[in-house]
Scaffold this motif. Structure first.
Motif, mmCIF file in Angstrom:
data_model
loop_
_atom_site.group_PDB
_atom_site.id
_atom_site.type_symbol
_atom_site.label_atom_id
_atom_site.label_comp_id
_atom_site.label_asym_id
_atom_site.label_seq_id
_atom_site.Cartn_x
_atom_site.Cartn_y
_atom_site.Cartn_z
ATOM 1 N N VAL A 122 0.468 -2.541 -6.391
ATOM 2 C CA VAL A 122 1.150 -3.735 -6.874
ATOM 3 C C VAL A 122 0.301 -4.920 -6.444
ATOM 4 O O VAL A 122 -0.151 -4.976 -5.293
ATOM 5 N N LYS A 123 0.064 -5.837 -7.356
ATOM 6 C CA LYS A 123 -0.823 -6.959 -7.059
ATOM 7 C C LYS A 123 -0.381 -7.686 -5.789
ATOM 8 O O LYS A 123 0.778 -8.085 -5.644
ATOM 9 N N GLY A 124 -1.309 -7.838 -4.854
ATOM 10 C CA GLY A 124 -1.038 -8.539 -3.606
ATOM 11 C C GLY A 124 -0.385 -7.698 -2.530
ATOM 12 O O GLY A 124 -0.167 -8.181 -1.416
ATOM 13 N N GLN A 125 -0.085 -6.420 -2.862
ATOM 14 C CA GLN A 125 0.624 -5.573 -1.899
ATOM 15 C C GLN A 125 -0.160 -4.317 -1.512
ATOM 16 O O GLN A 125 0.366 -3.446 -0.820
ATOM 17 N N GLY A 126 -1.411 -4.217 -1.946
ATOM 18 C CA GLY A 126 -2.237 -3.091 -1.543
ATOM 19 C C GLY A 126 -2.141 -1.911 -2.479
ATOM 20 O O GLY A 126 -1.342 -1.877 -3.417
ATOM 21 N N ALA A 127 -2.981 -0.932 -2.204
ATOM 22 C CA ALA A 127 -3.047 0.297 -2.998
ATOM 23 C C ALA A 127 -2.724 1.494 -2.121
ATOM 24 O O ALA A 127 -3.003 1.487 -0.918
ATOM 25 N N TYR A 128 -2.169 2.535 -2.741
ATOM 26 C CA TYR A 128 -1.708 3.700 -1.982
ATOM 27 C C TYR A 128 -2.032 4.990 -2.723
ATOM 28 O O TYR A 128 -2.071 5.030 -3.954
ATOM 29 N N LEU A 129 -2.230 6.035 -1.955
ATOM 30 C CA LEU A 129 -2.269 7.410 -2.440
ATOM 31 C C LEU A 129 -1.109 8.121 -1.773
ATOM 32 O O LEU A 129 -1.131 8.349 -0.563
#
Length: 257
Positions: A122-129
């Motif tokens: 989510v933009k501004g909230q980081g990336a996840y796996l």
């Protein structure tokens, strides 16, 4: 909502793998579409319209009845990215779903149902796996990089000589790979499984979600010449660890002009 759509679409694709798959050609014997692609896209479109009737949808199989250009909020979806893998291997395919508002990427989801791996941002909230936060903090040199590309059979790449440049690049870096699903490959850059990805002529649904994921992980995603990526048009794509981005860009463009 995007995660829910991706997971249910992935589950549907796995369920259909248990049955004989009807395969059709689009433009050639290497450009495939299946009844499952169409069924999965229809499933996702129906879920989105039910929840957000005022949103537009740009999908690979063009099953949305409206004109995507008429909507401020646009969902960009690829029901099965890597259809050839889906048909032949039953692995290395993914569901790709992105949400853009006025051209700005807000949400990106790439789901690999065969491995139950969910890449999202989510933009501004980081990336996840899945539950692990992704971050490209390792300083990787170009000669240490593991790259991924699909340019070797691209006619445009041959015409402008990029295929030969990438062959020379293969001799400079640690290694080259090809999975056959651009959305997964770019997501793998975000996860650090690959250090960079280079391709010509990708469609918006091939990279729309994954570029958000790699950017939120701290990576860089642009056209091969360094220009910003479009959100709704076909484009070349270069996504990589920022440590060697400029060197890679210059290698691809200065040697080939």
């Amino acid at each position: 909502m995007a995660i829910h759509c991706a997971k249910t679409a992935g589950a549907l694709s796995l369920e259909r793998l248990k049955q004989p798959i009807l395969v059709e050609y689009k433009t050639s014997a290497s450009d495939l579409v299946t009844a499952v692609d169409k069924e999965v896209e229809k499933h996702v479109i129906q879920a989105i319209i039910k929840e957000f009737p005022d949103h537009g949808i740009l999908g690979e199989e063009s099953m949305f009845e409206g004109n995507p250009a008429d909507y401020e909020t646009l969902w960009i979806i690829d029901p099965i990215d890597g259809t050839t893998n889906f048909v032949h291997q039953q692995i290395n395919f993914s569901v790709s779903i992105a949400v853009y508002h006025k051209g700005e990427g807000l949400v990106g989801v790439v789901y690999d149902p065969s491995r139950d791996e969910l890449f999202y941002a989510v933009k501004g909230q980081g990336a996840y796996l899945n539950d692990r936060r992704l971050g490209l903090t390792k300083q990787v040199k170009l000669e240490e990089a593991l790259l991924c590309t699909s340019v070797f059979w691209n006619k445009r790449a041959e015409q402008i000589g990029i295929d030969q440049i990438v062959k020379r690049l293969a001799g400079k870096v640690r290694g080259m790979r090809l999975l056959g699903s651009a959305a997964l490959e770019i997501s793998y850059v975000a996860a650090g499984r690959l250090d960079g990805y280079v391709s010509m002529s990708l469609n918006a649904w091939d990279f729309g979600a994954a570029r958000i994921i790699v950017e939120e992980a701290g990576g860089v995603a642009t056209k091969m010449n360094g220009e910003p990526l479009p959100f709704d048009q076909k484009s070349s794509v270069m996504a990589c660890n920022p440590a060697f981005y400029e060197e890679l860009r210059q290698f691809l463009n200065l040697e080939g002009k």
